[in-house]
Design a protein around this motif. Structure first.
Motif, short mmCIF file in Angstrom:
data_model
loop_
_atom_site.label_atom_id
_atom_site.label_comp_id
_atom_site.label_asym_id
_atom_site.label_seq_id
_atom_site.Cartn_x
_atom_site.Cartn_y
_atom_site.Cartn_z
N PRO A 1 0.80 -1.22 -0.07
CA PRO A 1 0.08 -0.03 0.08
C PRO A 1 0.99 1.36 0.06
CG PRO A 1 0.03 -0.92 2.19
CD PRO A 1 0.77 -1.77 1.34
N LEU A 2 0.28 2.37 -0.65
CA LEU A 2 1.14 3.63 -0.58
C LEU A 2 0.30 4.46 0.11
CD1 LEU A 2 2.00 3.90 -4.39
CD2 LEU A 2 3.53 3.09 -2.64
N PRO A 3 1.30 5.36 0.93
CA PRO A 3 2.74 5.56 1.03
C PRO A 3 3.08 4.17 1.87
CG PRO A 3 1.70 6.83 2.64
CD PRO A 3 0.79 6.46 1.75
N THR A 4 4.26 3.81 1.50
CA THR A 4 5.00 3.07 2.30
C THR A 4 6.47 3.23 2.56
OG1 THR A 4 5.51 0.55 2.43
CG2 THR A 4 5.91 1.61 0.23
N VAL A 5 7.20 2.66 3.65
CA VAL A 5 8.31 3.17 4.16
C VAL A 5 9.42 1.93 4.27
CG1 VAL A 5 7.54 5.10 5.53
CG2 VAL A 5 8.04 2.77 6.80
N ASP A 6 10.35 2.09 4.05
CA ASP A 6 11.55 1.12 4.29
C ASP A 6 12.45 1.62 5.51
OD1 ASP A 6 13.27 -1.19 3.06
OD2 ASP A 6 14.67 0.39 2.97
N LEU A 7 12.62 0.64 6.36
CA LEU A 7 13.47 0.88 7.42
C LEU A 7 15.05 0.15 6.99
CD1 LEU A 7 11.20 -0.27 10.21
CD2 LEU A 7 11.46 1.86 9.53
N GLY A 8 15.79 0.71 6.53
CA GLY A 8 16.93 0.32 6.18
C GLY A 8 18.37 0.92 6.72
N ARG A 9 19.48 0.45 6.18
CA ARG A 9 20.67 0.76 6.67
C ARG A 9 21.12 0.96 8.23
NH1 ARG A 9 21.25 -0.55 2.09
NH2 ARG A 9 21.81 0.51 0.21
N LEU A 10 20.65 0.07 8.87
CA LEU A 10 20.76 0.12 10.43
C LEU A 10 22.26 -0.66 10.68
CD1 LEU A 10 18.29 -0.16 13.35
CD2 LEU A 10 20.44 -1.55 13.25
N VAL A 11 22.98 0.11 11.34
CA VAL A 11 24.24 -0.41 11.65
C VAL A 11 24.56 0.05 13.02
CG1 VAL A 11 25.15 -0.59 9.25
CG2 VAL A 11 25.46 1.40 10.72
N VAL A 12 25.18 -0.90 13.57
CA VAL A 12 25.79 -0.68 14.97
C VAL A 12 27.16 -1.38 15.13
CG1 VAL A 12 25.70 -0.95 17.59
CG2 VAL A 12 23.55 -0.80 16.31
N LEU A 13 28.25 -0.41 15.71
CA LEU A 13 29.44 -0.85 15.68
C LEU A 13 29.43 -2.21 16.60
CD1 LEU A 13 31.91 2.33 16.43
CD2 LEU A 13 31.88 0.64 14.55
N SER A 14 30.33 -3.12 16.19
CA SER A 14 30.22 -4.52 17.16
C SER A 14 30.59 -3.98 18.47
CB SER A 14 31.25 -5.38 16.65
OG SER A 14 32.39 -4.83 16.52
N VAL A 15 31.54 -3.47 18.93
CA VAL A 15 31.60 -3.04 20.47
C VAL A 15 30.59 -2.35 21.20
CG1 VAL A 15 34.24 -3.11 20.03
CG2 VAL A 15 33.18 -1.17 20.08
N HIS A 16 29.62 -2.14 20.54
CA HIS A 16 28.59 -1.30 21.14
C HIS A 16 27.18 -2.02 20.97
CE1 HIS A 16 30.57 2.51 22.10
NE2 HIS A 16 31.19 2.16 21.13
N ARG A 17 27.34 -3.32 20.50
CA ARG A 17 26.11 -4.03 20.23
C ARG A 17 25.53 -4.71 21.79
NH1 ARG A 17 27.63 -7.07 14.54
NH2 ARG A 17 27.76 -5.11 13.44
N GLY A 18 24.49 -5.36 21.60
CA GLY A 18 23.90 -5.80 23.10
C GLY A 18 23.60 -4.76 24.06
N ARG A 19 23.37 -3.37 23.55
CA ARG A 19 23.05 -2.24 24.48
C ARG A 19 21.60 -1.85 24.20
NH1 ARG A 19 28.95 0.83 24.75
NH2 ARG A 19 29.90 -0.92 25.35
N GLY A 20 21.00 -2.28 23.06
CA GLY A 20 19.69 -1.97 22.90
C GLY A 20 19.58 -0.80 21.75
N LEU A 21 20.61 -0.42 21.60
CA LEU A 21 20.95 0.57 20.26
C LEU A 21 20.01 0.30 19.02
CD1 LEU A 21 24.56 1.71 20.65
CD2 LEU A 21 22.61 2.59 21.80
N ALA A 22 20.19 -0.81 18.37
CA ALA A 22 19.36 -1.06 17.32
C ALA A 22 17.59 -1.13 17.73
CB ALA A 22 19.59 -2.38 16.79
N GLN A 23 17.53 -1.67 18.76
CA GLN A 23 15.84 -1.89 19.28
C GLN A 23 15.55 -0.35 19.29
OE1 GLN A 23 15.44 -3.56 22.83
NE2 GLN A 23 13.03 -3.90 22.64
N MET A 24 16.31 0.68 19.81
CA MET A 24 16.02 2.18 20.05
C MET A 24 15.57 2.43 18.84
SD MET A 24 17.85 5.36 21.58
CE MET A 24 19.17 4.79 20.32
N LEU A 25 16.68 2.28 17.76
CA LEU A 25 16.60 3.18 16.70
C LEU A 25 15.35 2.66 15.78
CD1 LEU A 25 20.27 3.14 15.67
CD2 LEU A 25 19.06 5.12 15.95
N ASN A 26 15.00 1.26 15.97
CA ASN A 26 13.82 0.96 15.05
C ASN A 26 12.48 1.39 15.95
OD1 ASN A 26 14.91 -0.66 13.21
ND2 ASN A 26 15.14 -2.46 14.60
#
Length: 122
Positions: free
Chosen positions: A87-112
């Motif tokens: 359906p339009l409009p539609t969005v794409d959630l893309g290009r999410l990156v987190v440096l490996s040393v900062h993973r596991g802290r919920g940053l990706a979840q917060m960004l999403n």
């Protein structure tokens, strides 16, 4: 918050490259300047996570809005090749990156969470 002016986009692109290079998921020959920026970046909304003391960008994510299936973006082309009727409009959630040393802290979840809220507001 990092501005998405030319210097801000450069820092986002450099982080993408660094993360994907660490994961061996990038053809480094295609990016001699060690920066992954694509045409959708100028149309997209971006979020970043910076370390307050140092200003180091450690995570970033993008949201693109598509109002037409005539859009020549990579996202729309992929959806069409897969036979997806969105359906339009539609969005794409893309290009999410987190440096490996900062993973596991919920940053990706917060960004999403932030991107989904922004998409709903659109």
């Amino acid at each position: 918050m990092l501005p998405t002016d030319a210097r801000g986009m450069q820092r986002i692109g450099e982080l993408r490259y660094k993360v994907w290079e660490e994961e061996n998921s990038i053809n480094t020959e295609l990016f001699p300047n060690r920066c992954w920026i694509d045409p959708m970046d100028t149309e997209a909304r971006h979020w970043v996570v910076e370390i307050e003391d140092t200003g180091e960008v450690v995570a970033t994510a993008r949201l693109t809005l598509h109002t037409s299936l005539e859009d020549s973006s990579r996202d729309v082309q992929i959806w069409q090749r897969c036979g997806k009727h969105l359906p339009l409009p539609t969005v794409d959630l893309g290009r999410l990156v987190v440096l490996s040393v900062h993973r596991g802290r919920g940053l990706a979840q917060m960004l999403n969470k932030v991107r989904i809220e922004a998409a709903r507001d659109m």
